[in-house]
Design an enzyme around this catalytic site. Structure first.
Site, PDB file in Angstrom:
ATOM      1  CE  LYS A  15      -3.737  -2.482   2.343  1.00 60.11           C
ATOM      2  NZ  LYS A  15      -3.024  -3.732   2.681  1.00 60.11           N
TER       3      LYS A  15
HETATM    4  O1  LIG Z   1      -8.982  -3.275   2.018  1.00 61.28           O
HETATM    5  C1  LIG Z   1      -8.103  -4.068   2.353  1.00 61.28           C
HETATM    6  C2  LIG Z   1      -6.859  -4.106   1.746  1.00 61.28           C
HETATM    7  C3  LIG Z   1      -5.963  -5.063   2.139  1.00 61.28           C
HETATM    8  N1  LIG Z   1      -6.247  -5.958   3.099  1.00 61.28           N
HETATM    9  C4  LIG Z   1      -5.232  -6.988   3.431  1.00 61.28           C
HETATM   10  O2  LIG Z   1      -5.751  -8.257   3.043  1.00 61.28           O
HETATM   11  C5  LIG Z   1      -5.438  -9.243   4.029  1.00 61.28           C
HETATM   12  C6  LIG Z   1      -6.706  -9.745   4.677  1.00 61.28           C
HETATM   13  O3  LIG Z   1      -6.407 -10.739   5.609  1.00 61.28           O
HETATM   14  P1  LIG Z   1      -7.551 -11.693   6.270  1.00 61.28           P
HETATM   15  O4  LIG Z   1      -6.798 -12.488   7.277  1.00 61.28           O
HETATM   16  O5  LIG Z   1      -8.117 -12.551   5.181  1.00 61.28           O
HETATM   17  O6  LIG Z   1      -8.565 -10.797   6.870  1.00 61.28           O
HETATM   18  C7  LIG Z   1      -4.472  -8.564   5.002  1.00 61.28           C
HETATM   19  O7  LIG Z   1      -3.162  -8.756   4.508  1.00 61.28           O
HETATM   20  C8  LIG Z   1      -4.832  -7.088   4.887  1.00 61.28           C
HETATM   21  O8  LIG Z   1      -3.737  -6.248   5.159  1.00 61.28           O
HETATM   22  C9  LIG Z   1      -7.476  -5.933   3.682  1.00 61.28           C
HETATM   23  O9  LIG Z   1      -7.800  -6.750   4.584  1.00 61.28           O
HETATM   24  N2  LIG Z   1      -8.379  -4.983   3.293  1.00 61.28           N
END
Ligand SMILES: O=c1ccn([C@@H]2O[C@H](COP(=O)(O)O)[C@@H](O)[C@H]2O)c(=O)[nH]1
Length: 271
Positions: free
Chosen positions: A95
């Site tokens: 990001k």
């Molecule tokens: O809007 C967003 C952007 C990035 N993320 C990232 O995705 C994963 C989600 O992890 P889970 O364990 O499946 O919840 C994580 O790396 C976040 O930094 C997001 O969740 N939302």
């Protein structure tokens, strides 16, 4: 091969829209890895090898590596994926967002040092802050649009000129102006299926990275219905914790495989 070509190949070859997120959290690791100097690499490598035929992409989140001073393990992991699973693209979730001169260094870090196929970036600083990434036209540029977290509404849902919401403006801006080389995609959370459908209606077939199913509770059916293209693709639906930590013992990779199969199959039911 470009990120977009590689993604389209993986969608078709693995019949999967599942992106496996690699968020290695030492406090959740199985006991037998505790104290090993390369535990992060070993954990992620086992997950990757157990799920590579089920995924359309892998998404390491850089904070989990940098927080442990484990960037070298991230480099080794991405090398491992490219060598052993060359058809699965790697999205570095960092990001990034900064002025152009600094963004040029972030681009070198992502695409030259780590050899990522795509990078997530923040659009808040405007076009000159993303322009340096366009110097790598084969690499994917995945721009935050409508994020999955509740606080995403604080800014992204604000009404701007003409009654449009900020996330709608970002979607159109990226699709119509920033995507000069056809390398762009957007992040839209599975936790907001109405906005996901709205974004899809604004951007044509551009790919969407969709986090928010699994641990964040997003609804898979609503997500696929809202975001798929006419060909039943267009989505990289990410799940991290629900796959990585499906098991707690020495068989954690097999448990992750079982969770990944279930997630891929549930997604495919609605394509
Ligand atoms: O809007 C967003 C952007 C990035 N993320 C990232 O995705 C994963 C989600 O992890 P889970 O364990 O499946 O919840 C994580 O790396 C976040 O930094 C997001 O969740 N939302």
């Amino acid at each position: 091969m470009s990120f977009i070509d590689s993604l389209q190949g993986a969608w078709a070859r693995n019949n999967s829209l599942l992106c496996v997120g690699l968020d290695p959290d030492l406090s959740k690791f199985p006991a037998h890895l505790a104290g090993k100097p390369d535990a992060i690499f070993e954990f992620c490598k086992a997950i990757v090898d157990a799920t590579a035929d089920l995924a359309c992409a892998f998404k390491p989140q850089i904070a989990y590596f940098a927080g442990e001073s484990a960037e070298e393990q991230l480099e080794a992991l991405i090398d491992h994926i490219h060598l052993n699973h060359p058809n699965i693209p790697v999205i570095l979730d960092a990001k990034r967002g900064d002025i152009g001169a600094t963004a040029a260094q972030y681009a070198r870090e992502a695409f030259e040092r780590f050899q990522a196929d795509a990078l997530t970036v923040n659009p808040y600083m405007g076009f000159d802050s993303v322009e340096p990434y366009l110097e790598y036209p084969d690499c994917g540029l995945i721009v935050l649009c409508r994020t999955s977290n509740p606080g995403g509404s604080d800014l992204q849902n604000l009404e701007i000129t003409g009654g449009k919401k900020l996330y709608q403006h970002v979607a159109s801006l990226v699709a119509e102006k920033w995507n000069r080389h056809g390398q762009a995609a957007l992040v839209v959370g599975a936790t907001f299926p109405a906005e996901l459908a709205d974004v899809r209606s604004l951007i044509g077939d551009m790919p969407l990275l969709v986090p928010g199913i699994g641990a964040q509770g997003g609804d898979v059916q609503a997500t696929v219905n809202a975001g798929k293209t006419a060909t039943g693709t267009g989505l990289m639906i990410n799940s991290s914790r629900a796959i990585l930590y499906a098991g707690k013992g020495e068989d954690f990779a097999s448990a992750a495989r079982v969770a990944a199969i279930a997630t891929r199959d549930e997604i495919n039911k609605y394509r």
